[in-house]
Scaffold this active site. Sequence first.
Site, mmCIF file in Angstrom:
data_model
loop_
_atom_site.group_PDB
_atom_site.id
_atom_site.type_symbol
_atom_site.label_atom_id
_atom_site.label_comp_id
_atom_site.label_asym_id
_atom_site.label_seq_id
_atom_site.Cartn_x
_atom_site.Cartn_y
_atom_site.Cartn_z
ATOM 1 N N ASP A 7 0.846 -1.201 0.000
ATOM 2 C CA ASP A 7 0.000 0.000 0.000
ATOM 3 C C ASP A 7 0.884 1.254 0.000
ATOM 4 O OD1 ASP A 7 0.842 -0.168 2.635
ATOM 5 O OD2 ASP A 7 -1.164 -0.002 3.515
ATOM 6 N N SER A 8 2.209 1.052 -0.017
ATOM 7 C CA SER A 8 3.140 2.162 -0.282
ATOM 8 C C SER A 8 2.811 2.811 -1.620
ATOM 9 C CB SER A 8 4.591 1.656 -0.280
ATOM 10 O OG SER A 8 4.736 0.525 -1.103
ATOM 11 N N ASP A 44 -1.044 -6.148 0.067
ATOM 12 C CA ASP A 44 -1.408 -5.475 1.320
ATOM 13 C C ASP A 44 -2.910 -5.269 1.456
ATOM 14 O OD1 ASP A 44 0.745 -4.932 2.982
ATOM 15 O OD2 ASP A 44 1.325 -3.128 1.882
ATOM 16 N N LYS A 59 -1.121 -9.332 3.347
ATOM 17 C CA LYS A 59 -0.369 -8.786 4.483
ATOM 18 C C LYS A 59 -1.257 -7.815 5.241
ATOM 19 C CE LYS A 59 3.340 -5.843 3.931
ATOM 20 N NZ LYS A 59 2.893 -4.595 4.588
ATOM 21 N N GLU A 94 -1.325 -5.207 8.962
ATOM 22 C CA GLU A 94 -0.496 -4.571 9.983
ATOM 23 C C GLU A 94 -1.104 -4.775 11.359
ATOM 24 O OE1 GLU A 94 0.251 -0.490 8.934
ATOM 25 O OE2 GLU A 94 1.003 -1.035 6.947
ATOM 26 N N GLU A 138 9.408 -3.877 10.458
ATOM 27 C CA GLU A 138 9.860 -2.604 9.883
ATOM 28 C C GLU A 138 10.403 -1.673 10.968
ATOM 29 O OE1 GLU A 138 7.181 -0.733 7.133
ATOM 30 O OE2 GLU A 138 8.369 1.101 7.047
HETATM 31 O O1 KIV Z 1 3.567 -1.038 1.609
HETATM 32 C C1 KIV Z 1 4.741 -1.428 1.568
HETATM 33 O O2 KIV Z 1 5.474 -1.250 0.598
HETATM 34 C C2 KIV Z 1 5.265 -2.108 2.755
HETATM 35 C C3 KIV Z 1 6.744 -2.246 2.868
HETATM 36 C C4 KIV Z 1 7.296 -0.963 3.362
HETATM 37 C C5 KIV Z 1 7.138 -3.392 3.733
HETATM 38 O O3 KIV Z 1 4.514 -2.504 3.598
#
Ligand code: KIV
Length: 263
Positions: A45-46, A84, A112, A114, A181
Amino acid sequence: MGKITISTLDKMKASGEKFVCITAYDATFSRIISEVGAEAILVGDSLGMVLQGHDSTIPVTISDMAYHTQCVCRAEPKSLVIADLPFMSYTTTQQAMESATQLMQAGAHMVKMEGGTWLSDTISSLVERGIPVCAHLGLTPQSVNTFGGFKVQGRTPKEAKSILADAVEIQDAGASLVVLECVPSHLAADITRKLDIPVIGIGAGRDTDGQVLVMHDLLGLSQHTARFVQNFMEDQSSIAGGLRAFVDAVKAGRYPQEEHTYN
Ligand code: KIV
């Protein structure tokens, strides 16, 4: 490189061979990242920051994630594709189930999310129904407003104990992978040693089983980068060369160095 699965990463952890994960959001980079030998691709989600231009990942929606996961998977990479679950898309087990279904049907092999202990029941329910889970601990960017900025986590003994307890609990709940992280390297080393499942670090020192970086950061495209980022385009004349340099550096133990780690 044959098709990578979670079993491949389990075997690599057992044999001490480092593995590499790089973020991707489209088919072209998905193909190149697979070709340079990264074992995993993270549709992170970056993308809210590096593609959409937001100052955090909070505005990203499940539709954004499903769209970019489809783009990445259309290239049929050999790498394991992790996608994510974005902000507020897994507040209840039922909601997590529906959101994760969208990402798996878009082609992801794993989702993934959090968080630690509070996600245990959700993780068990997803895993029981065939959805593998990677848990993200330490600096969890979706909680940037709770942390008061993108700050290193786990520096006090109390915080370190809580992150370790979260890691053990989400493993017990059935998670297949952990991303750690921005935590002190000694904490990441301790967690990696104590867990049976593979641990992927970002700003977590050299002792995790694998390393992940945001593609734009490692290619030197980001305006502001954290201490743990290295520009792998230096001395390279192509994007594929830069990505391969990162893969090679992780596998050879040349990245991360002391200058990229927190204590
Ligand atoms: O969203 C993302 O790219 C991430 C990485 C920073 C691990 O969660």
